[in-house]
Structure formats: structure tokens, C-alpha cells
Design a protein around this motif. Structure first.
Motif, mmCIF file in Angstrom:
data_model
loop_
_atom_site.group_PDB
_atom_site.id
_atom_site.type_symbol
_atom_site.label_atom_id
_atom_site.label_comp_id
_atom_site.label_asym_id
_atom_site.label_seq_id
_atom_site.Cartn_x
_atom_site.Cartn_y
_atom_site.Cartn_z
ATOM 1 N N VAL A 293 -1.853 -9.895 3.394
ATOM 2 C CA VAL A 293 -1.375 -10.351 4.701
ATOM 3 C C VAL A 293 -0.221 -9.471 5.183
ATOM 4 C CG1 VAL A 293 -0.159 -12.234 5.868
ATOM 5 C CG2 VAL A 293 -2.172 -12.737 4.489
ATOM 6 N N ASN A 294 0.549 -8.934 4.221
ATOM 7 C CA ASN A 294 1.689 -8.061 4.552
ATOM 8 C C ASN A 294 1.392 -6.608 4.195
ATOM 9 O OD1 ASN A 294 4.067 -9.998 5.300
ATOM 10 N ND2 ASN A 294 3.118 -10.929 3.501
ATOM 11 N N LYS A 295 0.132 -6.196 4.341
ATOM 12 C CA LYS A 295 -0.256 -4.848 3.924
ATOM 13 C C LYS A 295 0.591 -3.788 4.625
ATOM 14 C CE LYS A 295 -4.239 -4.391 7.088
ATOM 15 N NZ LYS A 295 -4.219 -5.748 7.654
ATOM 16 N N ASN A 296 0.857 -2.733 3.862
ATOM 17 C CA ASN A 296 1.661 -1.576 4.291
ATOM 18 C C ASN A 296 3.152 -1.894 4.420
ATOM 19 O OD1 ASN A 296 -0.690 0.037 4.445
ATOM 20 N ND2 ASN A 296 -1.082 -0.706 6.517
ATOM 21 N N LYS A 297 3.543 -3.130 4.090
ATOM 22 C CA LYS A 297 4.967 -3.467 4.069
ATOM 23 C C LYS A 297 5.465 -3.455 2.617
ATOM 24 C CE LYS A 297 4.671 -6.616 8.030
ATOM 25 N NZ LYS A 297 4.869 -8.024 8.476
ATOM 26 N N PHE B 48 0.809 -3.361 -0.605
ATOM 27 C CA PHE B 48 -0.644 -3.185 -0.535
ATOM 28 C C PHE B 48 -0.873 -2.059 0.457
ATOM 29 C CE2 PHE B 48 -4.965 -3.863 0.765
ATOM 30 C CZ PHE B 48 -5.602 -4.381 -0.357
ATOM 31 N N ASP B 49 -1.264 -0.909 -0.032
ATOM 32 C CA ASP B 49 -1.368 0.312 0.772
ATOM 33 C C ASP B 49 -2.816 0.530 1.204
ATOM 34 O OD1 ASP B 49 -1.202 2.757 1.957
ATOM 35 O OD2 ASP B 49 -0.320 3.803 0.244
ATOM 36 N N GLU B 50 -3.112 0.272 2.460
ATOM 37 C CA GLU B 50 -4.492 0.388 2.950
ATOM 38 C C GLU B 50 -4.960 1.837 2.995
ATOM 39 O OE1 GLU B 50 -5.394 -0.543 7.015
ATOM 40 O OE2 GLU B 50 -3.300 -0.270 7.623
ATOM 41 N N TYR B 51 -4.039 2.781 2.860
ATOM 42 C CA TYR B 51 -4.407 4.200 2.904
ATOM 43 C C TYR B 51 -4.541 4.792 1.518
ATOM 44 C CZ TYR B 51 -2.865 3.400 7.664
ATOM 45 O OH TYR B 51 -2.718 2.874 8.930
ATOM 46 N N ALA B 52 -4.546 3.956 0.485
ATOM 47 C CA ALA B 52 -4.693 4.450 -0.888
ATOM 48 C C ALA B 52 -6.012 5.182 -1.036
ATOM 49 C CB ALA B 52 -4.612 3.289 -1.867
ATOM 50 N N GLN B 53 -5.978 6.265 -1.789
ATOM 51 C CA GLN B 53 -7.190 7.083 -2.030
ATOM 52 C C GLN B 53 -7.920 6.594 -3.281
ATOM 53 O OE1 GLN B 53 -8.192 9.424 0.175
ATOM 54 N NE2 GLN B 53 -6.422 8.798 1.434
#
Length: 227
Positions: free
Chosen positions: A163-167, A222-227
Motif C-alpha cells: 500500500v506504501n510502495k516506493n516509500k 516495496f520497490d516496484e522498479y526492482a529488477q
């Protein structure tokens, strides 16, 4: 879901807290407006359960305080004071719903879940991110259609992170969200690392990406841009 209850009736407070905890929600309670303000400045919550008749004022004053301090918190008013003007005033001040006393606890739970879905999940019962599917009501998480064997804390942690992704979320904020008051006197929050480690291991073992990033010296995200 983490709830703050503002209610000065001890019996009702106990009934609400026990019921919501049994349903898998975390509920903390205070008895006055000023206690609520202190708690809201120190901790983050998913919803506020607010009685209008409080020993140190009217619950509407707390709604005004939330608005003036720009705290975006969903609010469910629970009160026997069901005059139309109070209900409309509460809604005008930002309350999301109004449940008059007496009420069934099952209805209270349904209202809370509806508010949470609207505020956090866009009105949905599921969270979908890439290969991850989270079913909120059944407490199930699937990665590539594989059901993960998560503890309740791991489930709550994943929802909180997504819910707090990238934060960047500090260890303390994660601990407070999952354990509340029980963390106040702890010397450190190293146990959060173990929960992050376990969650990461279970997601990747099912073929999911490692979205859980450590931001050294700060916390996790929670990093949505993780490879």
C-alpha cells in the motif's frame, strides 16, 4: 488494518477491541480527544473510530483538528448522538461514515472494511501487483498462482509495504503498525528484519521478484522498479 478507537465507555471499548482483534484487525483505544491527538501525532492508523460525546469535548472538534493538521485519515463516527445536524456536520468535516449506537459488531466490521477498501484499495477486495495477488478478506497471498504460507504478521507486513510502495518505511513505523503499543519500550526493532527476511524468502521461493529493498540506516520499502 490498524484502528484507533476513541471511546470513553469501558464496556463498549472492551467489546470492540476484543472483537476486532479476533477478526484479525489491530485496535488501540483511548478515552479522550487529547489522548487521540497525541496518538495520531505519534503513530499511523488506517481508520479512526470516533465517538462524538467525549469527556474533554465533542468528537467533531477532533475532526476539525484532523482537517487543520492535514491528516488524511478515514473516519467512522460511532455515537448515540444521532441528530441529523451532527451527522451532517461530521460528514462535512471529513468523516467517511456514521454508525449510530447501538450497533452489531459484525456491521461495524463491515463498515470498517468498506472504508478501508475505498481509502486504500480503490474499493477492491484484492490487491494485484505483477505476479502477486493479495486477497484481503481471506488473508491469502498468491505468487504466480502459488498460495504462500504466511503468518498473520507477514501478511499484514506485505499489505503495509505494498500500500506504501516506493516509500521508505522505518523499522519503528513498521513495528508500530504491526504491534502498536507493545513496541513503545523496546530498545531496538531488529525483529522487523527477521519478518522482512522471511517474507522475501517466501515470495522469491514461489518465483516472485525480490521487491523488498533495504535502505540502509533508514528502513525498508516495496520497490516496484526492482529488477
Amino acid at each position: 488494518m490498524k484502528i484507533l478507537l476513541v471511546e470513553d465507555n469501558p464496556e463498549l471499548t472492551q467489546n470492540i477491541v476484543e472483537y476486532l482483534e479476533q477478526q484479525g484487525l489491530r485496535c488501540e483505544a483511548v478515552t479522550s480527544r487529547f489522548e487521540a491527538e497525541d496518538r495520531l501525532l505519534a503513530y499511523a492508523y488506517d481508520c479512526l473510530l470516533l465517538d462524538l460525546m467525549l469527556p474533554d469535548g465533542n468528537g467533531l472538534q477532533l475532526l476539525e483538528w484532523l482537517k487543520s493538521n492535514a491528516i488524511p485519515l478515514p473516519v467512522l463516527i460511532i455515537s448515540a448522538k444521532n441528530a441529523l445536524d451532527d451527522r451532517l456536520r461530521g460528514l462535512d468535516l471529513g468523516a467517511d461514515d456514521y454508525l449510530p449506537k447501538p450497533f452489531h459488531l459484525a456491521e461495524l466490521l463491515a463498515r470498517l472494511r468498506a472504508i478501508y477498501r475505498r481509502a486504500k484499495l480503490g474499493g477492491k477486495d484484492e490487491l494485484v501487483f505483477g505476479e502477486i495477488l493479495i486477497r484481503i478478506q481471506s488473508l491469502e497471498v498468491f505468487v504466480h498462482q502459488t498460495l504462500l504460507d504466511l503468518t498473520k504478521k507477514e501478511f499484514d507486513l506485505l499489505v503495509f509495504l505494498l500500500v506504501n510502495k516506493n516509500k521508505v518505511l522505518s523499522k519503528q513505523s513498521i513495528a508500530n503498525h504491526l504491534w502498536g503499543d507493545y513496541t513503545d519500550n523496546l530498545a531496538n526493532f531488529d525483529f522487523v528484519y527477521q519478518h522482512i527476511k522471511n517474507l522475501r524468502k517466501k515470495i522469491t521461493a514461489a518465483g516472485g521478484k525480490d521487491y523488498l529493498s533495504t535502505v540502509y540506516g533508514l528502513g525498508y520499502k516495496f520497490d516496484e522498479y526492482a529488477q
